[in-house]
Design a protein around this motif. Structure first.
Motif, PDB file in Angstrom:
ATOM      1  N   TYR A 113       0.953  -1.069   0.080  1.00  0.00           N
ATOM      2  CA  TYR A 113       0.066  -0.082  -0.075  1.00  0.00           C
ATOM      3  C   TYR A 113       0.885   1.346   0.038  1.00  0.00           C
ATOM      4  CZ  TYR A 113      -3.102  -3.523   1.916  1.00  0.00           C
ATOM      5  OH  TYR A 113      -3.975  -4.678   2.233  1.00  0.00           O
TER       6      TYR A 113
ATOM      7  N   TYR B 198       0.303   5.271   1.633  1.00  0.00           N
ATOM      8  CA  TYR B 198      -0.632   5.869   2.229  1.00  0.00           C
ATOM      9  C   TYR B 198      -0.097   7.480   2.312  1.00  0.00           C
ATOM     10  CZ  TYR B 198      -4.028   2.841   4.173  1.00  0.00           C
ATOM     11  OH  TYR B 198      -5.005   2.077   4.550  1.00  0.00           O
TER      12      TYR B 198
ATOM     13  N   PHE C 269       3.836   6.902   3.273  1.00  0.00           N
ATOM     14  CA  PHE C 269       4.259   5.876   3.772  1.00  0.00           C
ATOM     15  C   PHE C 269       4.019   4.523   3.201  1.00  0.00           C
ATOM     16  CE2 PHE C 269       5.582   6.834   8.081  1.00  0.00           C
ATOM     17  CZ  PHE C 269       4.899   7.843   8.449  1.00  0.00           C
TER      18      PHE C 269
ATOM     19  N   SER D  52       0.724  -6.134   3.983  1.00  0.00           N
ATOM     20  CA  SER D  52       0.150  -6.912   4.659  1.00  0.00           C
ATOM     21  C   SER D  52       0.090  -8.445   4.163  1.00  0.00           C
ATOM     22  CB  SER D  52      -1.332  -6.244   4.851  1.00  0.00           C
ATOM     23  OG  SER D  52      -2.198  -7.177   5.502  1.00  0.00           O
TER      24      SER D  52
ATOM     25  N   TYR E 187      -1.307  -3.919   8.883  1.00  0.00           N
ATOM     26  CA  TYR E 187      -0.057  -3.678   8.165  1.00  0.00           C
ATOM     27  C   TYR E 187       1.124  -3.702   8.885  1.00  0.00           C
ATOM     28  CZ  TYR E 187      -3.724  -1.580   4.883  1.00  0.00           C
ATOM     29  OH  TYR E 187      -4.927  -1.471   4.056  1.00  0.00           O
TER      30      TYR E 187
ATOM     31  N   PHE F 146       4.300  -1.221   8.359  1.00  0.00           N
ATOM     32  CA  PHE F 146       4.632   0.242   7.635  1.00  0.00           C
ATOM     33  C   PHE F 146       6.016   0.331   7.656  1.00  0.00           C
ATOM     34  CE2 PHE F 146       0.787   2.693   6.890  1.00  0.00           C
ATOM     35  CZ  PHE F 146      -0.260   2.185   7.855  1.00  0.00           C
ATOM     36  N   GLY F 147       6.515   1.197   6.800  1.00  0.00           N
ATOM     37  CA  GLY F 147       7.751   1.766   6.565  1.00  0.00           C
ATOM     38  C   GLY F 147       7.853   2.966   7.170  1.00  0.00           C
ATOM     39  N   SER F 148       9.040   3.492   7.582  1.00  0.00           N
ATOM     40  CA  SER F 148       9.434   4.588   8.411  1.00  0.00           C
ATOM     41  C   SER F 148       8.960   5.833   7.436  1.00  0.00           C
ATOM     42  CB  SER F 148      10.949   4.484   8.644  1.00  0.00           C
ATOM     43  OG  SER F 148      11.678   4.803   7.660  1.00  0.00           O
TER      44      SER F 148
END
Lengths: 112, 112
Positions: free
Chosen positions: A33, A35, A90, A94, A101, A103-105
């Motif tokens: 994803y 975001y 971001f 998933s 999820y 998430f990356g940083s």
């Protein structure tokens, strides 16, 4: 060993430029994803790919184009950058429903 | 439409105080519910989740119970620490695309 990694972490660029953000996950997840988080911390989904197939394409300007060369990578290309594109982007992945999820940083994009 | 509403912040507490952050949702079907935490300059981390009515998610002293009758998933912790200072996001997800819808986030500031 970073699970979801994004590059670059910071990106400062001028209006009108074209830029890309890269994302890679080593978790073996099928779905990824993008975001966007605005200055008020509001998170809005942009795109999602499941095993290289686009499954979510929210109302996003067509200057934004995602690309997934394989299920471990999801990149975001932005054409003709505008001031309003400044935000933190971001990437997440998933394994499926009910798992949430990872998430990356984040990539902080600043358009000047 | 589908949405998540959480209490506005900032929430300022003294160390060892009791924490509640309210979250209610509007959704069709039976979504999974999540709490994520975002520390300054970092991505979101999954804090806890619940996948069906009456489930209680818990982690690191935080708890939340999936209440279908009140469509709520309030976050609680009995004794907060300075290190809990962060932004907390409530989210629901599900459906064919496993899209997560986030609340607006609540900033928690814990003072020594």
């Amino acid at each position: 060993d970073t699970a979801v990694s994004q590059t670059p972490k910071y990106l400062v660029t001028q209006m009108g430029n074209d830029k890309s953000i890269k994302c890679e996950q080593n978790l073996g997840h099928d779905t990824m994803y993008w975001y966007k988080q605005d200055s008020k911390k509001f998170l809005k989904i942009m795109f999602s790919y499941n095993n290289k197939e686009l499954i979510i394409n929210e109302t996003v300007p067509n200057r934004f184009s995602p690309k997934s060369p394989d299920k471990a990578h999801l990149n975001l290309h932005i054409n003709s950058l505008e001031l309003g594109d400044s935000a933190v982007y971001f990437c997440a992945s998933s394994p499926g429903n009910n798992y949430g999820y990872t998430f990356g940083s984040g990539t902080r994009l600043t358009v000047v | 439409g589908n949405s998540v509403t959480q209490m506005e912040g900032p929430v300022t507490l003294s160390e060892e105080a009791f924490l509640t952050i309210n979250c209610t949702y509007t959704a069709t079907g039976y979504p999974s519910l999540f709490w994520y935490v975002q520390y300054p300059g970092e991505g979101l981390q999954l804090l806890l989740k619940a996948t069906k009515a009456d489930d209680k998610g818990s982690n690191k002293g935080f708890e939340a119970t999936y209440r279908k009758e009140t469509t709520s998933f309030h976050l609680e912790k009995g004794s907060v620490q300075v290190s809990d200072s962060a932004v907390y996001f409530c989210a629901w997800g599900g459906g064919a695309t496993n899209k997560l819808i986030f609340g607006t986030g609540t900033l928690l500031a814990v003072q020594p």
